[in-house]
Write a protein that holds these residues in place. Structure first.
Motif, short mmCIF file in Angstrom:
data_model
loop_
_atom_site.label_atom_id
_atom_site.label_comp_id
_atom_site.label_asym_id
_atom_site.label_seq_id
_atom_site.Cartn_x
_atom_site.Cartn_y
_atom_site.Cartn_z
N THR A 101 78.38 19.11 -43.36
CA THR A 101 77.99 19.44 -44.74
C THR A 101 76.84 18.55 -45.23
O THR A 101 76.66 18.38 -46.43
N TRP A 102 76.04 18.02 -44.31
CA TRP A 102 75.03 17.04 -44.70
C TRP A 102 74.00 17.60 -45.67
O TRP A 102 73.51 16.89 -46.56
N ARG A 103 73.66 18.89 -45.54
CA ARG A 103 72.66 19.48 -46.46
C ARG A 103 73.19 19.48 -47.89
O ARG A 103 72.46 19.15 -48.83
N THR A 104 74.43 19.88 -48.05
CA THR A 104 75.04 19.86 -49.38
C THR A 104 75.15 18.44 -49.90
O THR A 104 74.89 18.17 -51.09
N GLN A 105 75.51 17.51 -49.03
CA GLN A 105 75.64 16.11 -49.45
C GLN A 105 74.32 15.53 -49.94
O GLN A 105 74.28 14.86 -50.98
N ILE A 106 73.25 15.78 -49.21
CA ILE A 106 71.97 15.20 -49.61
C ILE A 106 71.45 15.85 -50.88
O ILE A 106 70.88 15.19 -51.77
N GLY A 143 72.56 5.04 -47.99
CA GLY A 143 73.47 6.17 -47.93
C GLY A 143 72.77 7.49 -47.67
O GLY A 143 73.25 8.32 -46.88
N LEU A 144 71.63 7.70 -48.32
CA LEU A 144 70.86 8.92 -48.10
C LEU A 144 70.34 8.99 -46.66
O LEU A 144 70.38 10.05 -46.02
N PHE A 145 69.88 7.86 -46.16
CA PHE A 145 69.38 7.79 -44.79
C PHE A 145 70.49 8.12 -43.81
O PHE A 145 70.30 8.89 -42.85
N ALA A 146 71.68 7.58 -44.06
CA ALA A 146 72.82 7.83 -43.18
C ALA A 146 73.21 9.30 -43.16
O ALA A 146 73.57 9.86 -42.12
N ILE A 147 73.12 9.97 -44.31
CA ILE A 147 73.45 11.40 -44.38
C ILE A 147 72.46 12.20 -43.54
O ILE A 147 72.85 13.10 -42.78
N LEU A 148 71.18 11.90 -43.67
CA LEU A 148 70.17 12.62 -42.90
C LEU A 148 70.36 12.41 -41.40
O LEU A 148 70.27 13.36 -40.61
N LEU A 149 70.63 11.19 -41.00
CA LEU A 149 70.84 10.90 -39.58
C LEU A 149 72.09 11.62 -39.06
O LEU A 149 72.10 12.13 -37.94
N ALA A 150 73.14 11.68 -39.88
CA ALA A 150 74.36 12.38 -39.48
C ALA A 150 74.11 13.87 -39.28
O ALA A 150 74.79 14.53 -38.49
N GLY A 151 73.10 14.39 -40.01
CA GLY A 151 72.76 15.80 -39.88
C GLY A 151 71.88 16.11 -38.69
O GLY A 151 71.47 17.26 -38.50
#
Length: 244
Positions: A101-106, A143-151
């Motif tokens: 769900t990384w797109r929704t999270q970011i 946190g934003l960087f981590a979300i993008l990397l997880a995606g």
């Protein structure tokens, strides 16, 4: 005071090097000037008078003090900007990065940032004009960087995407603040409603502006937040395509 750097620059560095907190200051009949009180006063100025009114002298007046008392805690106006961005970032709730769900999270995280900026007219200029060093701002960026990397976004792409997405959100919030400000001023008549803009587009000479006349409805459609969502999702959805 023992253990407290006397140089304001060293105090600022200390704030950025360790989490906020620590032992409470002793009570005093007169409330002392603190970094938190300076930040509160600065937010009050922006909320009631707009970002253009924010000066060290104005903040000091809100605190019932003189500018010199603030310089024991801050270096300059840029330091106040850093504190403001940090305070707004402290309100951002970040999820545990989820590849599914990384797109929704970011998107949701940047929508929170947008809403924080819109509470205080023009305050996103502070974010546009500073490099984040405040720990709260760095927490959000991490946190934003981590979300993008997880995606699955490549690290270099993710790093530059953070700048691009943050720039767009700050610019969007600033534009919205300017529009609201001009609508309050009867002399700024160029801020037009959708119906007036549609009428002007459809009245343009057809031989010179054929596409503007034909697609006037599309050109004037959607609210500001509709366009914000479209642009942000367009940027996010294309991040994982860069590697190809």
């Amino acid at each position: 005071m023992t253990g407290v750097p006397s140089d304001p620059r060293r105090r600022r560095a200390a704030r950025h090097a360790q989490p906020a907190g620590g032992p409470a200051a002793p009570s005093s009949p007169k409330r002392p000037i603190t970094v938190d009180r300076i930040t509160d006063a600065a937010l009050q100025v922006v909320a009631t008078e707009g970002y253009d009114a924010l000066t060290i002298r104005r903040v000091a007046a809100v605190l019932g003090s003189g500018p010199s008392s603030l310089y024991a805690h801050i270096v300059n106006k840029d330091d106040i900007d850093d504190l403001l961005v940090g305070r707004l970032c402290s309100e951002i709730v970040l999820p545990e990065p989820d590849p599914a769900t990384w797109r929704t999270q970011i998107f949701d995280a940047y929508a929170q940032i947008r809403d924080q900026y819109l509470k205080y007219p023009g305050i996103s200029r502070a974010a546009l004009g500073t490099v984040p060093t405040n720990l709260d701002a760095l927490r959000v960026r991490e946190g934003l960087f981590a979300i993008l990397l997880a995606g699955g976004v490549e690290p270099q792409t993710a790093a530059w995407a953070l700048d691009a997405l943050s720039l767009y959100v700050s610019a969007y919030a600033l534009e919205q603040s300017l529009v609201r400000q001009r609508r309050k001023n009867p002399d700024d008549e160029w801020v037009l409603g959708r119906e007036e803009l549609l009428s002007r587009f459809t009245a343009l000479p057809a031989d010179t502006f054929p596409q503007t006349r034909r697609y006037a409805t599309e050109l004037t459609s959607g609210s500001g937040h509709d366009r914000f969502e479209f642009t942000l999702r367009l940027m996010i959805d294309n991040l994982t395509r860069q590697a190809g």
